[in-house]
Design a protein around this motif. Structure first.
Motif, short mmCIF file in Angstrom:
data_model
loop_
_atom_site.label_atom_id
_atom_site.label_comp_id
_atom_site.label_asym_id
_atom_site.label_seq_id
_atom_site.Cartn_x
_atom_site.Cartn_y
_atom_site.Cartn_z
N ASP A 9 0.89 -1.30 -0.04
CA ASP A 9 -0.14 -0.33 -0.25
C ASP A 9 0.64 1.74 -0.02
O ASP A 9 2.02 1.10 0.16
CB ASP A 9 -0.87 -0.14 1.00
CG ASP A 9 -1.90 0.95 0.96
OD1 ASP A 9 -2.35 1.64 -0.09
OD2 ASP A 9 -2.88 1.31 2.14
N TYR B 252 -0.02 5.56 0.35
CA TYR B 252 -1.06 6.53 1.13
C TYR B 252 -0.02 8.24 1.29
O TYR B 252 1.26 8.28 2.27
CB TYR B 252 -0.99 5.89 2.68
CG TYR B 252 -2.65 6.92 3.06
CD1 TYR B 252 -3.41 6.60 2.80
CD2 TYR B 252 -2.42 8.16 3.58
CE1 TYR B 252 -4.98 7.08 2.76
CE2 TYR B 252 -3.48 9.28 3.98
CZ TYR B 252 -4.31 8.58 3.52
OH TYR B 252 -5.83 9.66 3.54
N CYS C 289 -2.63 -2.37 4.50
CA CYS C 289 -3.54 -0.70 4.25
C CYS C 289 -3.07 0.61 5.23
O CYS C 289 -2.52 0.19 6.14
CB CYS C 289 -4.94 -0.98 4.21
SG CYS C 289 -6.14 -1.77 5.48
N TYR D 216 -4.01 4.24 6.14
CA TYR D 216 -4.92 5.55 6.69
C TYR D 216 -4.86 6.94 6.95
O TYR D 216 -4.71 6.06 8.58
CB TYR D 216 -6.44 4.33 6.45
CG TYR D 216 -7.68 5.69 6.05
CD1 TYR D 216 -7.94 6.52 4.82
CD2 TYR D 216 -8.40 6.70 7.16
CE1 TYR D 216 -8.71 7.53 4.85
CE2 TYR D 216 -9.27 7.17 7.40
CZ TYR D 216 -9.74 7.96 5.95
OH TYR D 216 -10.95 8.82 5.82
N TRP E 293 -8.46 -5.15 4.91
CA TRP E 293 -8.13 -4.98 3.66
C TRP E 293 -7.79 -2.97 3.67
O TRP E 293 -7.61 -2.81 2.52
CB TRP E 293 -8.90 -5.78 2.57
CG TRP E 293 -8.85 -7.29 2.74
CD1 TRP E 293 -8.95 -7.94 2.96
CD2 TRP E 293 -6.48 -7.35 2.72
NE1 TRP E 293 -8.62 -9.50 2.74
CE2 TRP E 293 -7.72 -8.54 2.67
CE3 TRP E 293 -6.11 -6.97 1.92
CZ2 TRP E 293 -6.09 -10.15 2.48
CZ3 TRP E 293 -4.57 -8.21 2.10
CH2 TRP E 293 -5.07 -8.93 2.20
N PHE E 294 -8.67 -2.69 4.06
CA PHE E 294 -9.18 -1.36 4.31
C PHE E 294 -9.50 -0.81 5.23
O PHE E 294 -10.26 -1.12 6.30
CB PHE E 294 -9.93 -0.87 2.97
CG PHE E 294 -11.64 -1.31 2.99
CD1 PHE E 294 -12.25 -0.35 3.64
CD2 PHE E 294 -11.99 -2.04 2.30
CE1 PHE E 294 -13.53 -0.18 4.30
CE2 PHE E 294 -13.37 -2.28 3.06
CZ PHE E 294 -14.01 -1.49 3.36
N LYS F 76 -11.04 3.34 6.34
CA LYS F 76 -11.92 5.07 5.95
C LYS F 76 -12.30 5.07 6.87
O LYS F 76 -13.29 4.12 7.95
CB LYS F 76 -13.14 3.89 4.35
CG LYS F 76 -13.00 4.16 3.49
CD LYS F 76 -11.43 4.65 2.77
CE LYS F 76 -11.32 3.99 1.74
NZ LYS F 76 -9.83 4.83 0.75
N HIS G 26 -13.00 -5.47 0.44
CA HIS G 26 -11.63 -4.95 -0.10
C HIS G 26 -11.41 -4.13 -0.14
O HIS G 26 -10.29 -3.01 -0.59
CB HIS G 26 -10.72 -6.18 -1.37
CG HIS G 26 -9.96 -7.16 -1.17
ND1 HIS G 26 -8.78 -7.44 -1.70
CD2 HIS G 26 -10.52 -8.98 -0.54
CE1 HIS G 26 -8.64 -8.70 -1.17
NE2 HIS G 26 -9.80 -9.29 -0.32
N CYS G 27 -12.53 -3.63 -1.06
CA CYS G 27 -12.16 -2.22 -1.05
C CYS G 27 -13.38 -1.42 -1.15
O CYS G 27 -14.56 -2.00 -1.25
CB CYS G 27 -12.03 -1.19 -2.86
SG CYS G 27 -13.07 -2.28 -3.59
N LEU H 102 -16.24 3.15 -1.60
CA LEU H 102 -16.24 4.14 -2.06
C LEU H 102 -17.80 4.35 -2.06
O LEU H 102 -19.21 3.85 -1.60
CB LEU H 102 -16.14 4.16 -3.83
CG LEU H 102 -16.32 5.59 -4.23
CD1 LEU H 102 -15.50 6.69 -4.18
CD2 LEU H 102 -16.69 5.35 -5.82
N GLY I 135 -16.85 -3.22 -2.88
CA GLY I 135 -15.48 -4.87 -3.53
C GLY I 135 -15.58 -5.32 -3.05
O GLY I 135 -14.98 -5.35 -1.58
N TYR J 184 -13.97 -10.10 -2.84
CA TYR J 184 -13.23 -11.09 -3.13
C TYR J 184 -13.53 -11.90 -3.31
O TYR J 184 -13.88 -13.08 -2.17
CB TYR J 184 -11.64 -10.78 -2.32
CG TYR J 184 -10.69 -11.63 -3.26
CD1 TYR J 184 -10.25 -11.51 -4.54
CD2 TYR J 184 -10.36 -13.24 -2.21
CE1 TYR J 184 -9.20 -12.21 -4.75
CE2 TYR J 184 -9.52 -14.26 -2.52
CZ TYR J 184 -8.61 -13.69 -3.62
OH TYR J 184 -8.06 -14.10 -4.71
#
Length: 195
Positions: A44, A46, A86, A88, A133-134, A136, A180-181, A183, A193, A195
């Motif tokens: 990753d 950032y 990841c 952030y 994995w992420f 936010k 995994h993601c 938005l 998203g 997997y």
């Protein structure tokens, strides 16, 4: 990045592309150089609000790129397990790091100290693998964490993980619960998203 470079992480080093000169600069781990990147396997990249570039690696933990000197140097931040998946930064400027081993860390950038948070729900159901994995930040400042075994909300004040929605308590809510993601649209709708 803020200077217009494109950064590309691979399993064999970190690459910086200068579109103005149409030129690549490659950064590799060197055993005898403590200012080189700590691992060639980049997971990753950032850029924080100050313009620092943070690089998470497969076996070398976390690196911060400092562009000073000839080509720049990497400052290493050792993470337990060393497998950063990841990175952030929240609205308060706090850096959060997730690992392949399912660990969540908060980094105090001023003194380099990490605070570890364990996913109490994953431990309850005895998950062997629950990679982060992420990460936010949601509208209420809670963190939304996508993991191998579901989507979680993390309360930064209490350090408690909870299913993002009650339906996520049932691991069959989606065909695959490995997130995994994410938005978030300006309207508030979330795109996820798996997997």
């Amino acid at each position: 990045d803020k200077d217009g470079f494109l950064w590309i992480g691979t399993s064999n080093g970190l690459n910086r592309f200068n579109p103005e000169k149409e030129q690549f600069t490659r950064f590799y781990h060197k055993l005898t150089d403590s200012t080189s990147i700590s691992s060639n396997f980049v997971r990753d990249i950032y850029e924080d609000h100050l313009g620092y570039l943070w690089i998470g690696t497969q076996t070398g933990g976390l690196n911060r790129f400092n562009p000073m000197g000839m080509g720049g140097v990497f400052e290493r931040y050792p993470v337990k397990g060393r497998n950063v998946s990841c990175i952030y930064e929240d609205h308060e400027g706090i850096l959060w790091i997730g690992t392949v081993r399912g660990e969540l860390y908060k980094l105090n950038v001023k003194n380099g100290e990490f605070t570890h948070f364990s996913n109490n729900l994953a431990e309850k159901i005895k998950l062997k693998e629950n990679s982060v994995w992420f990460i936010k930040e949601g509208r209420n400042s809670a963190l939304i964490i996508g993991m191998s075994a579901g989507l979680y909300r993390f309360d930064k004040n209490t350090g408690i993980f909870a299913p993002f929605l009650p339906a996520f308590e049932n691991l069959g809510s989606f065909r695959n619960n490995e997130f995994h993601c994410l938005l978030e649209e300006t309207s508030g709708f979330l795109w996820l998203g798996t997997y």
